[in-house]
Design an enzyme around this catalytic site. Structure first.
Site, PDB file in Angstrom:
ATOM      1  CB  SER A   1     -30.815 -50.413   6.106  1.00 44.34           C
ATOM      2  OG  SER A   1     -32.167 -50.706   5.824  1.00 44.34           O
TER       3      SER A   1
ATOM      4  NE  ARG B   1     -28.204  -0.282  -8.715  1.00 45.86           N
ATOM      5  CZ  ARG B   1     -28.118   0.733  -7.847  1.00 45.86           C
ATOM      6  NH1 ARG B   1     -29.031   0.881  -6.925  1.00 45.86           N
ATOM      7  NH2 ARG B   1     -27.122   1.593  -7.913  1.00 45.86           N
TER       8      ARG B   1
END
Length: 440
Positions: free
Chosen positions: A260, A299
């Protein structure tokens, strides 16, 4: 994994596909052998004008037409036979499949390593008594090896799924404009070309064009997400066991890792946190692939393009997750004394089921449950160990006897088949996730 999905690798792979297509067509007699050999000799992805390619691809919307234009220039007259009868999606899908093949090989290797580390961890702790938790509450005693073996069993199944996916879903794509291969003629030569191309690239020859049938890629990414979720279950368990209140395990210590910026005492389970985050992102990738699978006619108008982003990111996320998991598991610090201490944290209440089942043959399960429930409530309220509270009840003492009651307070005597099942997992010879193949 970043190399597999880099721009450089993509161009090299797409060029490889174009060359392989020409070679396959020459073998079938679609184009002259001399042209195919000239194409193979001349095509050089490293000789491409990248800025021109970027500019033209941005204009066209796809990279293949600009790529073919430059490769054809490299080939001279033979360039007229390059990309013969193919469409852009044929080359892009086949290129993607070759990238997926390499990506799955890397995933499989990393998964095998993680499974091996978990197998060793489970074997070490077959008899390490720990508390089983349901709904984050103490349930019944287990062993830590059993918990690890449960993790491992899921990954063993994923390994089999990965092998199946590699066999089933890594398919070549060659269909031409609308998938019919009409551009290569009405005869059997067209399908022979596709079969030759598949064999040359180490991919499966599908029964029919899959331009708009995206189940294969959807399954691949879905499986990546599923593996990521299983690893995140491991990460969640480890992160919780690392908490100060549990303190049963700790991720490997390296100076500064998980530190930390303001609290010097902190040692955050950073690998587990990254694994959990990756799994949540992978879930979104799987969801996006399901959206992309809904395509119109022969497509797609848009859904296909989503795959270009989703597939590389999914592979990168799981690759990272596996690397973090291997790191966390390989040096996991296990505090067996704390595990045993936590088993006794509730004064023996974790063995309430054992007492209930001992009373059930005479009293019936429901009556036994009610009786033990009342005793547990009294023990919890008074802070008295469960065994002591049981010994205060003359009916229970008359039924079970003092010695048996005390034996029922031993957590090692109520492990069921945990150790047997753990041995079954760690001694099973599973299928390796990594399977060799030419595409990989």
């Amino acid at each position: 994994m970043r190399t597999v999905f880099s721009d450089e690798t993509y161009l090299e792979t797409a060029t490889r596909v174009e060359v392989a297509l020409a070679q396959a067509q020459a073998r079938v007699g679609i184009i002259p052998r001399g042209a195919a050999d000239a194409i193979a000799a001349a095509c050089d992805p490293h000789g491409l004008d990248r800025e021109r390619l970027r500019r033209e691809a941005d204009n066209v919307g796809y990279p293949i037409l600009p790529l073919v234009a430059q490769l054809a220039e490299q080939c001279g007259d033979a360039g007229g036979y390059l990309h013969w009868g193919a469409t852009t999606q044929d080359i892009m899908d086949t290129t993607t499949m070759l990238q997926c093949a390499r990506g799955l090989s890397l995933i499989s290797t990393a998964l095998d390593e993680l499974r091996d580390r978990l197998r060793r961890l489970a074997a070490t702790h077959v008899d390490t008594v720990a508390v089983g938790r349901t709904h984050l509450q103490h349930a019944v005693p287990i062993t830590f090896g059993y918990r690890v073996a449960v993790w491992l069993s899921a990954l063993d199944r994923h390994a089999r799924r990965l092998a199946d996916v590699q066999r089933r879903d890594l398919m070549v794509q060659l269909g031409g404009a609308a998938g019919t291969l009409a551009s290569l003629g009405p005869g059997p030569e067209a399908l022979r070309v596709r079969a030759e191309l598949a064999a040359q690239l180490g991919l499966r020859d599908p029964e029919i064009t899959w331009h708009v049938a995206r189940d294969g890629l959807t399954e691949i990414v879905g499986l990546l997400a599923a593996v990521g979720a299983t690893i995140a279950k491991i990460g969640t368990d480890i992160a919780l066991m690392c908490s100060s209140e549990f303190a049963e395990v700790a991720e490997p210590y390296t100076t500064g890792r998980g530190a930390s910026s303001t609290m010097p005492q902190k040692r955050n389970p950073i690998s587990s946190e990254l694994i959990i985050a990756a799994a949540r992102l992978l879930r979104d990738k799987s969801s996006a692939m399901l959206d992309a699978a809904v395509q119109d006619f022969e497509r797609a108008t848009g859904p296909w393009h989503m795959e270009w982003v989703v597939i590389p990111e999914a592979f990168l996320l799981l690759s990272s997750s596996l690397a973090q998991a291997v790191h966390a598991v390989s040096g996991l610090e296990v505090d067996t004394a704390r595990m045993r201490s936590n088993v006794h944290l509730t004064g023996g209440l974790v063995l309430a089921e054992a007492v209930m089942m001992a009373l059930a043959p005479r009293l019936g399960r429901q009556r036994a449950h009610s009786l033990v429930y009342e005793v547990c409530a009294q023990a919890a309220e008074s802070g008295t160990p469960l065994v002591d509270e049981l010994l205060k009840n003359p009916d229970i003492v008359a039924d079970l006897g003092e010695q048996r009651i005390r034996r029922l307070g031993d957590p090692t005597a109520y492990l069921g088949s945990a150790q047997t099942m753990t041995h079954a997992v760690i001694t099973h010879v599973p299928e390796a996730a990594s399977t060799p193949g030419s595409a990989r």
